[in-house]
Design a protein around this motif. Sequence first.
Motif, PDB file in Angstrom:
ATOM      1  N   UNK A   1       0.834  -1.202   0.000  1.00  0.00           N
ATOM      2  CA  UNK A   1       0.000   0.000   0.000  1.00  0.00           C
ATOM      3  C   UNK A   1       0.868   1.252   0.000  1.00  0.00           C
ATOM      4  N   UNK A   2       0.630   2.097  -0.961  1.00  0.00           N
ATOM      5  CA  UNK A   2       1.390   3.335  -1.078  1.00  0.00           C
ATOM      6  C   UNK A   2       0.670   4.406  -0.260  1.00  0.00           C
ATOM      7  N   UNK A   3       1.274   4.834   0.836  1.00  0.00           N
ATOM      8  CA  UNK A   3       0.582   5.800   1.710  1.00  0.00           C
ATOM      9  C   UNK A   3       0.884   7.252   1.359  1.00  0.00           C
ATOM     10  N   UNK A   4       2.075   7.502   0.778  1.00  0.00           N
ATOM     11  CA  UNK A   4       2.417   8.880   0.393  1.00  0.00           C
ATOM     12  C   UNK A   4       3.007   8.899  -1.015  1.00  0.00           C
ATOM     13  N   UNK A   5       2.800  10.015  -1.713  1.00  0.00           N
ATOM     14  CA  UNK A   5       3.376  10.169  -3.051  1.00  0.00           C
ATOM     15  C   UNK A   5       4.213  11.435  -3.108  1.00  0.00           C
ATOM     16  N   UNK A   6       5.223  11.382  -3.964  1.00  0.00           N
ATOM     17  CA  UNK A   6       6.055  12.573  -4.158  1.00  0.00           C
ATOM     18  C   UNK A   6       5.334  13.507  -5.126  1.00  0.00           C
ATOM     19  N   UNK A   7       5.214  14.785  -4.732  1.00  0.00           N
ATOM     20  CA  UNK A   7       4.491  15.741  -5.586  1.00  0.00           C
ATOM     21  C   UNK A   7       5.416  16.839  -6.121  1.00  0.00           C
TER      22      UNK A   7
END
Length: 449
Positions: A297-303
């Motif tokens: 599960x990917x909880x954070x993404x780079x923006x």
Amino acid sequence: MDEEYDVIVLGTGLTECILSGLLSVEGKKVLHMDRNDYYGGDSASLNLTQLYRKFRPNQAPPAELGRDRDYAVDLIPKFIIASGELTRILVHTDVTRYLEFKQIAGSFVYRDGKISKVPSTEMEAVKSPLMGLFEKRRAKKFFEFLQGWKDDDPTTHQGIDLDKDSMKTVYEKFGLETGTQDFIGHAMALYLDDDYITKPARPTYDRIVLYTSSMARYGKSPYIYPLYGLGELPQSFARLSAIYGGTYMLDKPIDAIVTDADGKFVGVTSGGETVKAKQVIGDPSYFGAGSESEGGKMRVVEVGKVVRAICLLKHPIPGTDDSDSLQIIIPQNQVGRRNDIYIAMVSSTHNVCAKDIYVAIVSTIVETDKAELEIAPGLNLLGPIHEKFVSISPLYAPTTSGESDNIFITRSYDATSHFETVVEDVQDIWKRVMGSDLVLKKREVEVHE
């Protein structure tokens, strides 16, 4: 660690510490943990030894820079807007009693190769070298329009609807040149880019009024800054939390975030022990920051990414009237970019470095694969640079709101030069955690007879 808490907070950055302080005041049982042995996380202020350990692990700080304890160098350069939301939280929670503030001496903008003071009143606008004679008259009318605006009095609207008309329409109505639009939108409304121009004018109006009212509050600039560095802010909110029963544990590596079969938060494992709580709040680094967590599960993404250069100078910045502290904004149009470049400078006046040293931090949002080149226009304004420490930090945002699994993740500190977006994140997370808006209860100021 048998006790159960209402909320576990991971990381002692400013966002997390404000939340733990406010939640503790609200009567929540809070456990606050950090893997580091100091407060502040990404928003810490470091002494010389810590600074060199972070950026140049194999080099000792040169003796000529002075005593280790004289330094508190901010990793994230931001100033507090005098009439802004963070000031409101500081006053309402009475956290101001742990802090002393000093004004930032000047607010400047880069235009046509020169640094000029940002005008904040009609009088300053009339004297400003940023505009020619006719443009000054137009700008004066624009500022008078903003100051005279009353929502319930259509005679002050001059045919403009702030909620429908774009800022472009407003600029065009007053015939303002693009250079003037640059300093109004970027140095006063403090937008990072030009996206705001095509949007309704209301938020920009609010931002300019915030800037001018903050300017009027203390006179020299709209910004204030805590003595001994920004790292004092998270520590002060941590003290607030502790007074209301919050528990703090530093230097605690977090081994795992424990969830049940449905993916809901259960607790946090550290040193082989698991402590349980109903909810968890934490910065992205505790939730896989970009890598896949358990169960894929990917909880954070780079923006995005921010590049920051911490520069130690032995002189004030040239062309700024020898200011001991300042902000310089380089609007993106001036240097052919999409995002502005910011320079924030403080000095020994703020108890953050040795005497006759100045700490200038140049930062921007990364747009190319040559990040350090992107801040060159800012570095070039500083004069001779004695020491320079460059970092490129990913900006992370959570992938979910947290309401379904009780895992609430804060956002990385952005490239803005102030704390308004940090407070927006606090208010947003508060609403999701508590199910209601954050209402600051007005505390009466004690008046001695």
